[in-house]
Structures are given as C-alpha cells and as structure tokens.
Motif scaffolding. Structure first.
Motif: not given
Length: 484
Positions: A341-369
C-alpha cells in the motif's frame, strides 16, 4: 444524550486491531503514510486474549511436568499435582489480564491513530465508526481500507446447543475454574489442545469428533495425539457427532451422540471451526455478501466473481481472506500488504508477479503450524495426500524420532515420528510433519528447506549437531538415499 460526530482523513484505514491489523498499519506508517485503526474490543485481538497466548499458557505447565517426569532423577524430585489456580494466574499474565493499555501504548508509539468502536464501510474508502456511547467518527482514506476483522467460533446448528450456553475458545481460554466434566465437540486443533489442557488440570474430558483427530495433518500425527489423550484419561468418540444437546435445570449438559452414546458434562466446549467477522461491516455497500469470507487476489485486494472491486482500494488480510487461519500467517500477509500500500501510494507499483509468488509461497505452499498438544505436532507445506492431489511425483520418507540419539537423551521412552514429503522430479522437500515432545523447534529448519526449495543433495551439507533431536534430518536423508 445527543450523539456527536467527527471527521478524520488518513491515508489508510484498518478495520480490526488484532496482530494482522496492527502490522498492516505499522508497515504503512513506516512507509511514510498515516493510518487509523478501528477496534470494537481489545487492541491485540483474539490471539492476545482468547487464543494463542492464554491457551498456550494453560498447556505449558502440564507439558513441563510430564517432561520432568520422563527423566528418572527429575521425576523423583517432582511431587504433587498441578495447582490450577497457579496455572490460571500465569495465564492471566500472558493475557495481560484482559487489559489492552500496553497495546494502546504501542499504537501511540508507532504513530497509529486508534478509533474505538464498531466500524462499517459506508462508501468508497469510507468507514463510519460508532462508539459505545453512540458517538460516530467518519473516516476517509486517501489510499486504502483494509479489513482485518478476524474470525469467531462457529456454533453448528445442533439442536439445543445454542441454548445450552456452550463454551467457545474464548470461555476456555479465560476459564476461572476447572469443570469436573468437560465435553468437547470437535477434534481439530482447538479441541485437541483444550482436551490436553483441561485433562491435565483435572477435568474428566470427553472429546467428540465426526472425523479422525486432527484431520488437517498427517493421519499418523493425529493417532499419536489420540493415544496420548487416552493415557491422560480423555474419552474419545471419533467418527461420531453430537446430535442433540440439552442443559437441565441443575446445570448439567446432556449430549446424545450419533453412535448411540449419551454423555453428561458440566460444560460443553464447541470447537468445530471458524466464521469470518464480516457480518456487520458494511460489505453490502461494495456489493459483497455480509458474513462471507473475503476473496482476494495475490495482492490481497478484495475481488468478486468478476474481478477486482472498485479501483483496488479495498484489501483483506488475516483470517477473513481464508488463505491461512493462523496468526503468524496473518502477520506475514500484513507486513507484505502494508509495504505494498505504501509503495502504491508513492506511485511505485511493484512487480506483482514476483510479489504474488512470494505471498503464495507461504500461504499456499509453505503454511506452518504447531499444535501444542502433548506430544506436539508440527507441519509445514504438503502432507503426502495433498502433494498427490497437487499432481506432485511424491516420495514419502518416515523415521522414528525415538531412534535419534538426541531424542533418547531428551526423554526416556521418547515416542515420535517424522515425515519428509519429497518432490521426486525436482528433488526438493515440499512437506514436513513431526509429532513428539518439543518438536516445535524442528519446524523452522523444515520451513527454510521448503521455502528455499533447497535440493536434497545440498541438504547433506547442512550438518546437524550431535546429539540433538535435529539429527532427524540426517536420518531422513539417509533413509531417502543419495541417489535421489
């Protein structure tokens, strides 16, 4: 008394001041934005007062006592039984005695504005907060609104259950006394942990589950925990459900089960799942169904069946998006989202393909419990079954934890098991599960191996110290063989 209203404009509005909401707001402020956080209960949320912290405090004394009793000399030195009052007193400290002033001080120090009351979305980037005294605050966000309202215990439609004044995780976590007889409906994490805790404190516990115990993890782990609970005196009714519940005039609770059994208890704890806290937060104003889980994209922006809502101003993090209902994963999402959100507010749109892969790594492929039963259960990534369903060429490697030198030193008669799930095509670990005393400290090494996609032939060079329980990694690799 006439209610009053005030207006406040900030960059980001976060609805829900649990760990997820706090982290979103904090990262947004660190990114140069202003943030207001809305909370109708205690700042710090479910985990701080009614889940993670108090429940683990309820479990710890009994675990430590059994660990001492598993060693000859220490066992002789330990006499007597647990004092429930002392356990509850320590629990109260970890729940901050249900006083959130320390958390409020943290918000103030972080530069986050707290608005107490019930928040409802009332329009584009708009949230109206109604305080207990009827006063309202009209919040307007320049950039984003984040829903981080968490989840609550599900009360299933079992005849008579709602009228029987059942406990949920909240009443169990905050119990002031130990019921003589406790019936638990549900064999998941909360049910298994609270059966462990209250049987240790002196309750006669009966656990009722329509499925096997701990259905979310490898079957062998649930079997180890089930065996342990039986040794603690817990009566298990697995593959059986509660069909009717009634509390009589004397206060006793009577349950009729699908296997024909009748159970009588002093209290009944419901631990059958969670529902999102979205019923009354104004979802209808953005075309969504009140009370629903919030579907999100990999940037955690709320989407409907046709794609992203509005212009991308509404986000959801933590339990409400149903990706991983675990505090640490909610905080992980929150850190990434606040930065985004902070990056988008600065007009610095991140590469969502990279950002998304990192998010999916934890939430979909590496959930810890970690499940804090005794023995503990730890898991990251796939089970053997889920890996097969995902189309992975699966290799399963099991090893007896009690055969590891460090484990046998840790406790006489150490009883446990570890499983490594391998992607045979890529020669990497995609899942790890272990059950046994103090296995929680094995989990992060497994998480790094899964997230880092470390090749098996490279893991041979991660040498575990001898004699520790971590030597399980060497034994698993030896069992897998170098030819993998």
């Amino acid at each position: 008394m006439t209610s009053t209203s005030q207006d406040l404009t900030v960059d980001v509005i976060v609805v829900g001041a649990g760990p997820t909401g706090e982290n979103v707001a904090d990262r947004a402020v660190q990114g140069g934005l202003t943030a207001a956080i809305v909370e109708s209960e205690l700042v710090g949320g479910e985990c701080s007062y009614w889940a993670c912290m108090p429940t683990k405090a309820l479990l710890r004394d009994a675990t430590a006592l059994r660990a001492a009793q598993a060693l000859p000399a220490a066992g002789q030195a330990v006499t007597g039984k647990l004092d429930p009052a002392a356990v509850f007193a320590r629990r109260d400290e970890f729940a901050s005695k249900w006083d959130d002033s320390g958390q409020v001080d943290w918000l103030n120090g972080a530069g986050i504005t707290l608005v107490r009351g019930h928040g409802r979305i009332t329009g584009t980037r708009a949230v109206t907060v109604t305080a207990a005294d009827g006063t309202t605050t009209n919040l307007q966000a320049r950039h984003a609104v984040v829903v981080a309202t968490g989840s609550s215990a599900l009360i299933p439609p079992i005849p008579g259950l709602a009228d029987a004044s059942p406990w949920t995780n909240r009443e169990a976590a905050g119990a002031k006394s130990v019921p003589g007889r406790l019936a638990i409906i549900g064999g998941g994490v909360v049910g298994a942990e609270m059966a462990t805790a209250f049987s240790s404190l002196g309750s006669q516990v009966t656990l009722i589950s329509r499925t096997r115990l701990l259905p979310g993890v490898e079957p062998f782990a649930g079997e180890y925990v089930a065996d342990a609970l039986r040794t603690y005196g817990v009566t298990l009714h697995l593959d059986a459900g509660a069909e009717e519940v009634r509390r009589d005039d004397a206060g006793e609770v009577h349950l009729k089960l699908s296997d024909g059994t009748e159970v009588t208890a002093d209290e009944v704890l419901v631990a059958t799942g969670r529902v999102p806290n979205t019923k009354d937060i104004g979802l209808e104003h953005v075309g969504l169904e009140p009370g629903s889980w919030l579907k999100v994209d990999d940037a955690l922006a709320v989407v409907d069946d046709d794609g992203q809502l509005e212009d991308g101003w509404l986000y959801a993090a933590g339990d409400v998006n149903h990706r991983a209902l675990l505090t640490h994963h909610g905080k992980y999402q929150a850190r990434a989202l606040g930065d985004l959100i902070a990056a988008r507010a600065r007009g610095d749109e991140p590469d969502l393909s990279t950002w998304g892969r990192h998010a999916a790594t934890a939430d979909e492929r590496a959930t810890t419990q970690v499940i804090f039963t005794d023995p503990e259960v730890v898991a990251v990534g796939h089970s053997a079954e889920s890996a097969e369903k995902a189309g992975i060429d699966v290799g399963v490697i099991d090893y007896d934890l009690g055969s590891v030198a460090g484990a046998s030193l840790h406790a006489d008669g150490y009883h446990g098991k570890a499983r490594m799930v391998i992607d045979e095509q890529r020669k990497t670990i995609v899942g790890f599960t272990a059950v046994g005393p103090d296995t929680a400290e094995l989990l992060h090494a497994a998480t790094i191996a899964v997230v880092g996609e470390v090749p098996l032939d490279r893991l041979w060079h991660a040498v575990p110290a001898y004699p520790t329980v971590s030597e399980i990694w060497l034994r698993l690799l030896e069992t897998a063989g170098r030819d993998r």
